[in-house]
Motif scaffolding. Structure first.
Motif, PDB file in Angstrom:
ATOM      1  N   LEU A  95       6.103 108.112  74.714  1.00 60.00           N
ATOM      2  CA  LEU A  95       7.224 107.312  74.028  1.00 60.00           C
ATOM      3  C   LEU A  95       6.746 106.968  72.583  1.00 60.00           C
ATOM      4  O   LEU A  95       5.693 106.827  72.060  1.00 60.00           O
ATOM      5  N   GLU A  97       6.773 104.797  69.142  1.00 63.95           N
ATOM      6  CA  GLU A  97       6.508 103.115  69.118  1.00 63.95           C
ATOM      7  C   GLU A  97       8.044 102.374  69.183  1.00 63.95           C
ATOM      8  O   GLU A  97       7.669 101.429  69.913  1.00 63.95           O
ATOM      9  N   LEU A 100       9.270 101.806  73.026  1.00 61.34           N
ATOM     10  CA  LEU A 100       8.703 101.066  73.924  1.00 61.34           C
ATOM     11  C   LEU A 100       9.488  99.770  74.343  1.00 61.34           C
ATOM     12  O   LEU A 100      10.286  99.342  73.427  1.00 61.34           O
ATOM     13  N   ARG A 101       9.488  99.297  75.649  1.00 61.42           N
ATOM     14  CA  ARG A 101      10.108  98.227  76.302  1.00 61.42           C
ATOM     15  C   ARG A 101      11.510  98.223  76.039  1.00 61.42           C
ATOM     16  O   ARG A 101      12.211  97.246  75.779  1.00 61.42           O
ATOM     17  N   ASN A 132      -3.867 100.436  81.026  1.00 62.08           N
ATOM     18  CA  ASN A 132      -2.290 100.905  80.482  1.00 62.08           C
ATOM     19  C   ASN A 132      -1.274 100.395  81.357  1.00 62.08           C
ATOM     20  O   ASN A 132      -0.774 100.999  82.217  1.00 62.08           O
ATOM     21  N   ALA A 134       1.685  98.904  81.245  1.00 63.42           N
ATOM     22  CA  ALA A 134       3.046  99.600  81.114  1.00 63.42           C
ATOM     23  C   ALA A 134       3.014 100.777  81.972  1.00 63.42           C
ATOM     24  O   ALA A 134       4.275 101.021  82.733  1.00 63.42           O
ATOM     25  N   SER A 135       2.366 101.650  81.662  1.00 57.80           N
ATOM     26  CA  SER A 135       2.352 103.253  82.608  1.00 57.80           C
ATOM     27  C   SER A 135       1.910 102.972  83.898  1.00 57.80           C
ATOM     28  O   SER A 135       2.746 103.531  84.877  1.00 57.80           O
TER      29      SER A 135
END
Length: 171
Positions: A95, A97, A100-101, A132, A134-135
């Motif tokens: 992704l 920057e 993200l989120r 990581n 988030a991943s």
């Protein structure tokens, strides 16, 4: 493909996306352990890489596009080159920057895994360089289970990195 302002479109990658795909991946090469590549990739290299994907079948390359251009991509690739591995794929998602989120990774993975449901794919694998969170959370959200940790499998930025492998069974 029309979309409302602020909306994200998920579609198959096109040759016109090549520069943005290369730039995104090269950003990760230069700034992140998420890929163990260490040298930026040329457009010719990325064109050859892109040629491995199709709009149908088990090997796909999807992009997320928004008002700011390319927001990310997800792919399913050959897991191993030997014939008996043909019903297994390795997935990845990268992704920008600014994406993200925002749910872009989930949208990409949802579309990719949905496309794979209709193909002759039995197992989906993904490697996540640690740490990581988030991943890891993304993969768990889509039903991937951790299956093994490769301790200090790669060296980048003057340190060793471990890789958590995940697996998902498809119907």
């Amino acid at each position: 493909m029309a979309r409302a302002e602020g909306e994200v479109a998920i579609r198959d990658a096109r040759v016109a996306d090549l520069r943005a795909l290369a730039d995104l991946y090269n950003h990760y090469i230069e700034s992140s352990p998420a890929t163990f590549d260490t040298e930026p990739k040329s457009l010719d290299n990325r064109r050859e890489w892109m040629d491995h994907y199709a709009e149908c079948g088990p090997h796909r390359l999807l992009v997320a596009v928004g008002d700011d251009g390319l927001l990310g991509y997800a792919s399913s690739s050959v897991f191993r080159p030997r014939a008996a591995y043909a019903t297994s794929v390795e997935t990845t998602v990268y992704l920008a920057e600014g994406a993200l989120r925002r749910g872009v990774g989930s949208a990409l993975y949802g579309r990719l895994l949905g496309a794979l449901e209709g193909e002759r794919v039995h197992r989906v694998y993904a490697g996540v360089t640690l740490p990581n969170p988030a991943s890891e959370a993304l993969h768990r959200r889509f039903g991937f289970q951790p299956i093994g940790l490769f301790h200090e499998a790669g060296r980048k930025f003057d340190r060793y990195w471990s890789v958590q492998w995940f697996e998902k069974r498809l119907a």
